[in-house]
Design an enzyme around this catalytic site. Structure first.
Site, PDB file in Angstrom:
ATOM      1  N   GLU A 172     -22.177 -15.755  69.063  1.00  0.00           N
ATOM      2  CA  GLU A 172     -23.079 -16.063  69.906  1.00  0.00           C
ATOM      3  C   GLU A 172     -24.277 -17.098  69.527  1.00  0.00           C
ATOM      4  OE1 GLU A 172     -22.935 -15.090  73.268  1.00  0.00           O
ATOM      5  OE2 GLU A 172     -24.598 -16.629  72.959  1.00  0.00           O
ATOM      6  N   LYS A 225     -21.312 -20.684  62.988  1.00  0.00           N
ATOM      7  CA  LYS A 225     -22.410 -19.716  63.352  1.00  0.00           C
ATOM      8  C   LYS A 225     -23.372 -19.929  62.247  1.00  0.00           C
ATOM      9  CE  LYS A 225     -25.260 -17.333  65.008  1.00  0.00           C
ATOM     10  NZ  LYS A 225     -26.152 -17.528  66.262  1.00  0.00           N
ATOM     11  N   CYS A 244     -32.384 -12.934  62.386  1.00  0.00           N
ATOM     12  CA  CYS A 244     -31.069 -13.617  62.076  1.00  0.00           C
ATOM     13  C   CYS A 244     -31.436 -14.741  60.805  1.00  0.00           C
ATOM     14  CB  CYS A 244     -30.264 -13.796  63.203  1.00  0.00           C
ATOM     15  SG  CYS A 244     -29.653 -12.302  64.033  1.00  0.00           S
TER      16      CYS A 244
HETATM   17  P1  NAD Z   1     -28.835  -4.737  67.274  1.00  0.00           P
HETATM   18  O1  NAD Z   1     -28.963  -4.123  66.106  1.00  0.00           O
HETATM   19  O2  NAD Z   1     -30.177  -5.027  68.436  1.00  0.00           O
HETATM   20  O3  NAD Z   1     -27.680  -4.046  68.005  1.00  0.00           O
HETATM   21  C1  NAD Z   1     -26.336  -3.536  67.398  1.00  0.00           C
HETATM   22  C2  NAD Z   1     -25.966  -2.264  67.825  1.00  0.00           C
HETATM   23  O4  NAD Z   1     -24.800  -1.892  67.453  1.00  0.00           O
HETATM   24  C3  NAD Z   1     -26.991  -1.190  67.745  1.00  0.00           C
HETATM   25  O5  NAD Z   1     -27.600  -0.499  68.898  1.00  0.00           O
HETATM   26  C4  NAD Z   1     -26.107  -0.086  67.041  1.00  0.00           C
HETATM   27  O6  NAD Z   1     -26.459   1.093  67.202  1.00  0.00           O
HETATM   28  C5  NAD Z   1     -24.718  -0.464  67.304  1.00  0.00           C
HETATM   29  N1  NAD Z   1     -23.402  -0.066  66.643  1.00  0.00           N
HETATM   30  C6  NAD Z   1     -23.501  -0.175  64.967  1.00  0.00           C
HETATM   31  N2  NAD Z   1     -22.302   0.426  64.787  1.00  0.00           N
HETATM   32  C7  NAD Z   1     -21.711   0.632  65.974  1.00  0.00           C
HETATM   33  C8  NAD Z   1     -20.608   1.624  66.222  1.00  0.00           C
HETATM   34  N3  NAD Z   1     -19.544   1.599  65.109  1.00  0.00           N
HETATM   35  N4  NAD Z   1     -20.150   1.837  67.176  1.00  0.00           N
HETATM   36  C9  NAD Z   1     -21.071   1.477  68.147  1.00  0.00           C
HETATM   37  N5  NAD Z   1     -22.170   1.074  68.326  1.00  0.00           N
HETATM   38  C10 NAD Z   1     -22.419   0.549  67.031  1.00  0.00           C
HETATM   39  O7  NAD Z   1     -28.416  -6.154  66.814  1.00  0.00           O
HETATM   40  P2  NAD Z   1     -28.307  -7.563  67.533  1.00  0.00           P
HETATM   41  O8  NAD Z   1     -29.626  -8.213  67.538  1.00  0.00           O
HETATM   42  O9  NAD Z   1     -27.536  -7.206  68.939  1.00  0.00           O
HETATM   43  O10 NAD Z   1     -27.315  -8.311  66.749  1.00  0.00           O
HETATM   44  C11 NAD Z   1     -25.813  -8.036  66.751  1.00  0.00           C
HETATM   45  C12 NAD Z   1     -25.195  -9.155  66.101  1.00  0.00           C
HETATM   46  O11 NAD Z   1     -25.092 -10.297  66.649  1.00  0.00           O
HETATM   47  C13 NAD Z   1     -25.441  -9.395  64.527  1.00  0.00           C
HETATM   48  O12 NAD Z   1     -24.448  -9.830  63.803  1.00  0.00           O
HETATM   49  C14 NAD Z   1     -26.357 -10.673  64.988  1.00  0.00           C
HETATM   50  O13 NAD Z   1     -26.497 -11.498  63.821  1.00  0.00           O
HETATM   51  C15 NAD Z   1     -25.606 -11.539  66.037  1.00  0.00           C
HETATM   52  N6  NAD Z   1     -26.601 -12.226  66.711  1.00  0.00           N
HETATM   53  C16 NAD Z   1     -27.784 -11.824  67.325  1.00  0.00           C
HETATM   54  C17 NAD Z   1     -28.625 -12.555  68.037  1.00  0.00           C
HETATM   55  C18 NAD Z   1     -30.080 -12.045  68.298  1.00  0.00           C
HETATM   56  O14 NAD Z   1     -30.496 -12.842  69.007  1.00  0.00           O
HETATM   57  N7  NAD Z   1     -30.465 -11.077  68.188  1.00  0.00           N
HETATM   58  C19 NAD Z   1     -28.325 -13.812  68.655  1.00  0.00           C
HETATM   59  C20 NAD Z   1     -26.991 -14.119  68.087  1.00  0.00           C
HETATM   60  C21 NAD Z   1     -26.396 -13.306  67.234  1.00  0.00           C
HETATM   61  C1  UGA Z   2     -31.908 -18.043  66.687  1.00  0.00           C
HETATM   62  C2  UGA Z   2     -31.264 -19.064  67.172  1.00  0.00           C
HETATM   63  O1  UGA Z   2     -32.066 -20.251  67.879  1.00  0.00           O
HETATM   64  C3  UGA Z   2     -30.039 -18.827  68.167  1.00  0.00           C
HETATM   65  O2  UGA Z   2     -29.457 -19.916  68.603  1.00  0.00           O
HETATM   66  C4  UGA Z   2     -29.284 -17.619  67.457  1.00  0.00           C
HETATM   67  O3  UGA Z   2     -28.181 -17.439  68.348  1.00  0.00           O
HETATM   68  C5  UGA Z   2     -30.055 -16.836  66.947  1.00  0.00           C
HETATM   69  O4  UGA Z   2     -30.967 -17.104  65.898  1.00  0.00           O
HETATM   70  C6  UGA Z   2     -29.336 -15.656  66.037  1.00  0.00           C
HETATM   71  O5  UGA Z   2     -28.246 -15.785  65.357  1.00  0.00           O
HETATM   72  O6  UGA Z   2     -29.933 -14.425  66.176  1.00  0.00           O
HETATM   73  P1  UGA Z   2     -33.922 -16.309  67.664  1.00  0.00           P
HETATM   74  O7  UGA Z   2     -34.230 -16.104  66.250  1.00  0.00           O
HETATM   75  O8  UGA Z   2     -33.698 -15.508  68.747  1.00  0.00           O
HETATM   76  O9  UGA Z   2     -32.584 -17.481  67.956  1.00  0.00           O
HETATM   77  O10 UGA Z   2     -35.200 -17.350  68.502  1.00  0.00           O
HETATM   78  P2  UGA Z   2     -35.563 -18.858  67.754  1.00  0.00           P
HETATM   79  O11 UGA Z   2     -35.993 -19.439  69.141  1.00  0.00           O
HETATM   80  O12 UGA Z   2     -34.536 -19.624  67.320  1.00  0.00           O
HETATM   81  O13 UGA Z   2     -36.735 -18.605  66.818  1.00  0.00           O
HETATM   82  C7  UGA Z   2     -36.667 -17.825  65.734  1.00  0.00           C
HETATM   83  C8  UGA Z   2     -37.835 -18.126  64.700  1.00  0.00           C
HETATM   84  O14 UGA Z   2     -38.136 -19.526  64.545  1.00  0.00           O
HETATM   85  C9  UGA Z   2     -39.085 -17.720  65.767  1.00  0.00           C
HETATM   86  O15 UGA Z   2     -40.025 -16.639  64.913  1.00  0.00           O
HETATM   87  C10 UGA Z   2     -39.857 -18.777  66.252  1.00  0.00           C
HETATM   88  O16 UGA Z   2     -41.216 -18.770  66.588  1.00  0.00           O
HETATM   89  C11 UGA Z   2     -39.736 -19.825  65.176  1.00  0.00           C
HETATM   90  N1  UGA Z   2     -39.611 -21.278  65.519  1.00  0.00           N
HETATM   91  C12 UGA Z   2     -38.763 -21.692  66.454  1.00  0.00           C
HETATM   92  C13 UGA Z   2     -40.571 -22.052  65.005  1.00  0.00           C
HETATM   93  O17 UGA Z   2     -41.501 -21.756  64.440  1.00  0.00           O
HETATM   94  N2  UGA Z   2     -40.757 -23.396  65.470  1.00  0.00           N
HETATM   95  C14 UGA Z   2     -39.939 -23.909  66.291  1.00  0.00           C
HETATM   96  O18 UGA Z   2     -39.793 -25.072  66.599  1.00  0.00           O
HETATM   97  C15 UGA Z   2     -38.877 -23.016  66.809  1.00  0.00           C
END
Ligand code: NAD
Ligand code: UGA
Length: 478
Positions: free
Chosen positions: A171, A226, A282
């Protein structure tokens, strides 16, 4: 053989699982989408009759949940039943950095992935497509396959009874713009080794995304891409933040430099905003994971290269705390400091790895009295974040400074010495600066770590103004 997907289960109802499944449910009314989690409170909040209480704040999310919940989108703790009914299962669980044992401090903790794979094995009934949505080390699909294949062998299960197919579909959404990113992604990446299975997942996305945006690769390229995408994005921020320090010392201005550099199409304008360092759940963990993978393969120079992106990020955050303390005559003991913004970026309630946590802790250690305001972050979350020890220093001395949450910026600003803008919430642009000027003690400071304010809005007031990548910038500089 074609696959018809009628029932999806998503394991993990977090910042990715919740919004992603909401957008799938909205765009695929004929598919039932069940989001499951082990966390009872989280599921209760997803099911809360009051849509203001959803556990994730994202612009546009509430409206989709209002439309789809109870129709083809369900949130539940019933993992067993929802796995067994599913044709396709997204694994969207957390993959944080390991804190103990082998690889501690670098490797991803895959215990939730391992557990999900075993639960799928236990409860899945027929042929099942398993989709890695979580961000994972390259080769994790092999681990999941091994768990499933070896478990089948151990049970002596008829090889044709159930089949499991693995895809990687990382994602790329960013928090704060998640719904827009999901509705209009730059690309959808699907890694796999079976074209029919890849098509089954592509067909879901084709309900709202053009075919040319769907990229297919082998499993390992998808998993690795990713991590690399996040590393490249973080690298840009460290690059521009390193330049912000040069600007502050030379009279150059970071906005002007970013613009001049970004006009080159090969470089591009996006992601060149200097700030207090990148936060979010992340970037740091994914680069640590990349470093761990490089070390595993003996690529120490490559590991050191990426480590430097993290080093600059930590340096930038602490550099800002130091500047604030120095400008306030080297002591902030008992000084009143108003913190504007605590989330790691605007338009989210998420505080994971927010630079605000480090900066507030550093100011508390120096004895500052902090009044923290954020429009979306829960004060209980701030309490947890400020109590949590960091890796170097397990406990900070709470006796030195104090903090409290404030709902009213103007009340907090009475007799305050400094305002620190840590998150770029747009509402901070529209504050009544004349009123604020009258409320604050002298000498008063605004530290704008996001280059948010327009100096024109504040140059008529008697407050010192420091901003990232520029330094002191009004007539009242001292
Ligand atoms: P999060 O902690 O918000 O959510 C994960 C959820 O999974 C939690 O609610 C947890 O209770 C649940 N969980 C864990 N083990 C479980 C199980 N065995 N059965 C059922 N539920 C279970 O995490 P997130 O921010 O949603 O991130 C999830 C993944 O996606 C990570 O690998 C992260 O790197 C990736 N990711 C996050 C973002 C972001 O913006 N947060 C963007 C892209 C990718
Ligand atoms: C980031 C990536 O942008 C997503 O594509 C990815 O899916 C995600 O991580 C993930 O894998 O979790 P996110 O962390 O939600 O998304 O937000 P961003 O907009 O990337 O910002 C990350 C951090 O960088 C923030 O603290 C933001 O303020 C900072 N940032 C961003 C800067 O300081 N300068 C910039 O120009 C952009």
């Amino acid at each position: 053989m074609g696959f018809e997907i009628k029932n999806i289960c998503c394991i993990g109802a977090g910042y990715v699982g919740g919004p992603t499944m909401a957008v799938i449910a909205k765009n695929c009314p004929n598919i039932q989408v069940n989001v499951v989690d082990i966390n009872k409170e989280r599921i209760e909040r997803w099911n809360d009759p009051n849509f203001e209480n959803l556990p994730v704040f994202e612009p546009g999310l509430k409206e989709i949940i209002e439309k789809c919940r109870g129709k083809n989108l369900y949130f539940s703790n019933n993992i067993k039943e929802n796995i067994s009914n599913a044709d396709l299962i997204f694994i969207s669980v957390n993959t944080p950095t390991k804190t103990k044992g082998l690889g501690a401090g670098f490797a991803s903790d895959l215990k939730w992935i391992d557990k999900s794979a075993r639960e799928i094995f236990k409860y899945a009934k027929g042929d099942t497509i398993i989709v890695e949505k979580s961000t994972l080390p390259v080769k994790t699909a092999q681990t999941i396959k091994d768990i499933l294949i070896k478990s089948k062998l151990k049970l002596n299960e008829d090889p044709d009874k159930r089949n499991f197919y693995i895809l990687s579909n990382p994602e790329f959404l960013a928090e704060g713009t998640a719904i827009n990113d999901l509705e209009y992604p730059d690309r959808v990446l699907i890694g796999g080794d079976n074209q029919n299975v890849i098509n089954a997942l592509s067909n879901i996305y084709l309900n709202w995304i053009k075919e040319e945006k769907i990229l297919t690769t082998n499993l390992w390229s998808s998993e690795l891409s990713k991590l690399i995408a996040n590393a490249f994005l973080a690298q840009r921020i460290s690059s521009i933040n390193s330049v912000s320090a040069i600007c502050e010392l030379t009279g150059a201005d970071i906005k002007e430099v970013s613009m001049a550099v970004g006009y080159d199409k090969r470089i591009g304008m996006n992601f060149l905003n200097a700030g207090p360092g990148f936060g979010g759940s992340c970037f740091k963990k994914d680069i640590l994971n990349l470093i761990y993978i490089c070390q595993h393969y003996g690529l120490n120079e490559v590991a050191n290269y990426w480590q430097q992106v993290l080093n600059i990020n930590n340096w930038q955050t602490s550099r800002i705390s130091k500047i604030i303390i120095e400008k306030l005559f080297g002591t902030i003991a008992e000084k009143k400091i108003v913190i504007l913004g605590f989330s790691f970026k605007a338009n989210t309630n998420d505080t994971r790895e927010s630079p605000a946590i480090t900066i507030c802790k550093e100011l508390l250690i120096e004895g500052g009295n902090l009044f923290i305001y954020d429009p979306k972050v829960d004060p209980l979350q701030i309490d947890i974040d400020l109590k949590k020890g960091n890796q170097e220093n397990n406990e900070y001395n709470t006796n030195e400074g104090t903090w409290s949450f404030t709902k009213n910026i103007y009340t907090a600003l009475t007799n305050a010495d400094a305002i620190i803008i840590l998150t770029e919430w747009q509402e901070f642009k529209n504050l009544d600066w004349l009123k604020i000027s009258k409320l604050m003690r002298r000498p008063a400071w605004i530290f704008d770590t996001r280059y948010l304010l327009d100096p024109k809005d504040i140059n008529h007031i008697d407050i010192n103004y420091w901003r990232i990548g520029h330094g002191n910038s009004n007539l009242n500089d001292n």
